[in-house]
Motif scaffolding. Sequence first.
Motif, short mmCIF file in Angstrom:
data_model
loop_
_atom_site.label_atom_id
_atom_site.label_comp_id
_atom_site.label_asym_id
_atom_site.label_seq_id
_atom_site.Cartn_x
_atom_site.Cartn_y
_atom_site.Cartn_z
N ASP A 125 0.90 -1.16 0.14
CA ASP A 125 0.01 0.16 0.03
C ASP A 125 0.96 1.22 -0.04
O ASP A 125 2.07 1.20 0.51
CB ASP A 125 -0.80 0.21 1.20
CG ASP A 125 -1.82 -1.14 1.18
OD1 ASP A 125 -2.66 -1.19 0.48
OD2 ASP A 125 -1.88 -1.86 2.14
N GLY A 126 0.42 2.42 -0.58
CA GLY A 126 1.11 3.68 -0.38
C GLY A 126 2.06 3.75 -1.31
O GLY A 126 2.04 3.09 -2.48
N ALA A 127 3.23 4.28 -0.98
CA ALA A 127 4.35 4.49 -1.79
C ALA A 127 5.64 4.56 -1.04
O ALA A 127 5.73 4.73 0.07
CB ALA A 127 4.36 5.64 -2.70
N LEU A 128 6.90 4.42 -1.64
CA LEU A 128 8.23 4.25 -0.98
C LEU A 128 9.09 5.31 -1.59
O LEU A 128 8.94 5.67 -2.83
CB LEU A 128 8.87 3.09 -0.82
CG LEU A 128 8.16 1.85 -0.41
CD1 LEU A 128 9.07 0.59 -0.59
CD2 LEU A 128 8.08 2.17 1.16
N ALA A 129 9.80 6.01 -0.66
CA ALA A 129 11.03 7.01 -1.35
C ALA A 129 11.90 5.96 -2.06
O ALA A 129 11.82 4.72 -2.09
CB ALA A 129 11.65 7.31 -0.27
N PRO A 130 12.59 6.54 -3.26
CA PRO A 130 13.31 5.71 -4.21
C PRO A 130 14.27 4.54 -3.44
O PRO A 130 14.56 3.81 -3.86
CB PRO A 130 14.09 6.83 -5.00
CG PRO A 130 13.24 7.82 -5.16
CD PRO A 130 12.65 7.99 -3.44
N ASP A 131 15.07 5.29 -2.38
CA ASP A 131 15.97 4.33 -1.65
C ASP A 131 15.57 3.10 -0.95
O ASP A 131 16.05 1.98 -0.93
CB ASP A 131 16.83 5.43 -0.78
CG ASP A 131 18.06 6.13 -1.23
OD1 ASP A 131 18.13 5.80 -2.52
OD2 ASP A 131 18.39 6.92 -0.81
N ASP A 132 14.13 3.56 -0.57
CA ASP A 132 13.59 2.56 0.27
C ASP A 132 13.09 1.74 -0.81
O ASP A 132 12.84 0.10 -0.52
CB ASP A 132 12.24 2.85 1.21
CG ASP A 132 12.92 4.01 2.19
OD1 ASP A 132 14.02 3.54 2.62
OD2 ASP A 132 12.14 4.88 2.69
N LEU B 129 4.76 8.75 -7.75
CA LEU B 129 3.72 9.76 -7.27
C LEU B 129 4.68 10.88 -6.64
O LEU B 129 5.60 10.66 -6.28
CB LEU B 129 2.97 9.08 -6.37
CG LEU B 129 2.08 7.78 -6.73
CD1 LEU B 129 1.33 7.37 -5.56
CD2 LEU B 129 1.28 8.10 -7.65
N HIS B 130 3.80 12.23 -6.80
CA HIS B 130 4.70 13.24 -6.60
C HIS B 130 4.19 13.81 -5.27
O HIS B 130 2.99 14.46 -5.23
CB HIS B 130 4.79 14.52 -7.54
CG HIS B 130 5.26 13.91 -8.80
ND1 HIS B 130 6.78 13.95 -9.12
CD2 HIS B 130 4.73 13.18 -10.02
CE1 HIS B 130 7.01 13.37 -10.22
NE2 HIS B 130 5.97 12.86 -10.93
N ALA B 131 4.74 14.13 -4.24
CA ALA B 131 4.36 14.46 -2.91
C ALA B 131 3.81 15.82 -3.11
O ALA B 131 4.46 16.82 -4.02
CB ALA B 131 5.14 14.33 -1.90
N GLY B 132 2.53 16.38 -2.23
CA GLY B 132 2.51 17.69 -2.17
C GLY B 132 1.04 18.17 -2.79
O GLY B 132 0.55 19.06 -2.65
N VAL C 247 6.52 4.48 -6.31
CA VAL C 247 7.51 5.35 -5.70
C VAL C 247 7.26 6.81 -5.50
O VAL C 247 6.53 7.42 -6.34
CB VAL C 247 9.03 5.47 -6.62
CG1 VAL C 247 10.04 6.14 -6.09
CG2 VAL C 247 9.27 3.94 -6.92
N GLN C 248 7.36 7.47 -4.34
CA GLN C 248 7.07 8.92 -4.17
C GLN C 248 8.53 9.56 -4.33
O GLN C 248 9.66 9.31 -3.78
CB GLN C 248 6.79 8.76 -2.81
CG GLN C 248 6.50 10.39 -2.34
CD GLN C 248 6.15 10.43 -0.68
OE1 GLN C 248 5.70 9.27 0.02
NE2 GLN C 248 6.07 11.61 -0.24
N LEU C 249 7.91 10.63 -5.33
CA LEU C 249 9.27 11.28 -5.55
C LEU C 249 9.07 12.78 -5.21
O LEU C 249 7.93 13.50 -5.38
CB LEU C 249 9.53 11.35 -7.09
CG LEU C 249 9.68 10.13 -7.82
CD1 LEU C 249 9.95 10.34 -9.29
CD2 LEU C 249 11.24 9.46 -7.22
N ASP C 250 10.03 13.30 -4.63
CA ASP C 250 10.38 14.67 -4.17
C ASP C 250 11.02 15.66 -5.34
O ASP C 250 11.03 16.86 -5.30
CB ASP C 250 11.02 14.90 -3.02
CG ASP C 250 9.96 14.40 -1.76
OD1 ASP C 250 8.82 14.37 -1.79
OD2 ASP C 250 10.64 13.65 -1.01
#
Length: 429
Positions: free
Chosen positions: A291-298, A355-358, A325-328
């Motif tokens: 579920d959800g998304a992970l940062a690239p390194d994770d 997915l882009h946060a914010g 993947v969640q990207l900043d």
Amino acid sequence: MRILHTADWHLGQELHGFERGAEHDRFLNWLARTISDQAVDALVMAGDVYDTVNPPVAAQTRLYRFLNGVLDRNPGLQVVIVGGNHDGPTRLELPAPLLDARRVTILGAIPRQDGRPAPEHCLVPLTDAGGRIGAVVAAIAYPRPGDLPVDGGGSAALGQIYQAALDAATSRFPGLPVIATGHLHVAGATVSETSERPVMIGGEEAMSAGIFPAGLAYVALGHLHRAQRVAAGTAVRYAGSPFPMSMAERNYRHSVALVTLAPDTEPDIPLPEIDLIEIPRPVAFLRVPADGALAPDDAIAALTALDIAPMPEHAELRPFLEVVVQLDAPAPDLRRRLDAALDGKPVRLARVRSLHAGAGGTLGDGTAAMAGLDEISPAEVFARLHRQRFETDPPSALIDGFRHLLADVAAGDDQDDLVANTTGHEVPR
């Protein structure tokens, strides 16, 4: 009478560039065994046999091989196939002259006579093991432009077709239960927008469940990929697809419906007995994270630690994998890093969602996120662009016009001039 209801095979489909022939072979082999094990009298396929109006040769070969084998092993079996919005009517009906017309009926479109729909020509009597007619199928295919009465459209016109088919069936076959097929979107049913093309019937995208007369014993639907019951005045079900047609459908439970009917010897139509037979999933669908998304390194760490049992079978049966993947910030080397983390693992990376946060929506952990274009419907993309440019929501008439355009584009070359098909009735190509 024992009728097996299935739909939405989409033979010839690819998933993000990966062939699915091995999955279809497994499903069709399972279906053939189930027909024999359950002593099925008739197989009803409610549309979208193929994934495109011009299916590849391999997809057509699978259909013909299946029909040849299942009819040979089950001498009393009848097969009724109707066209869906993905099927080209003429292409679908092409093998009909080579098949036993007493046992196989293929209707790619609603028959027409004198320029008007002729639902009375859709009736298919079904015989039981003793050779007696035990039920009737009103084999209604996906309604294309021109298939509806010239003096009406939408739910009202389609309701007239179903009523006319029922009236003809009860007149010709009094006292027998009548099954109707349909390939359409009924209001209130769950849609998978990532894999089901929008369809417009007489100016409407979703038909009212009231189009099905209460005198029908069962309505076998296709088009929507989730197996589900529809709230209506009679028994109405979507069979659903045999396995996920997109990553978004990975949590669906896929089945066929075994419908047992008894002759209508009482004043009221007897309720059918419906048993759902779950289809074994030929290929696993994985998601990282669940579920959800992970940062690239994770995400890289999770893929590196991913433990997948070796697959001794065909490479086309390896699991599909989706990574979210969640990207900043931009990550141009993300796909290379993901592929490296999966090197040597028996899995197919079918999709990477960034997915882009914010902005917009939330992830599984409550983090705000904005989905990519492949995560929202074309109509929503259109509405967002309209709001961006004009600072207001698009009017409903404009949205309706856009949906009409989407349906026309999806239909492609299946909407050309009318031609005579192999059975002699007019169908649109």
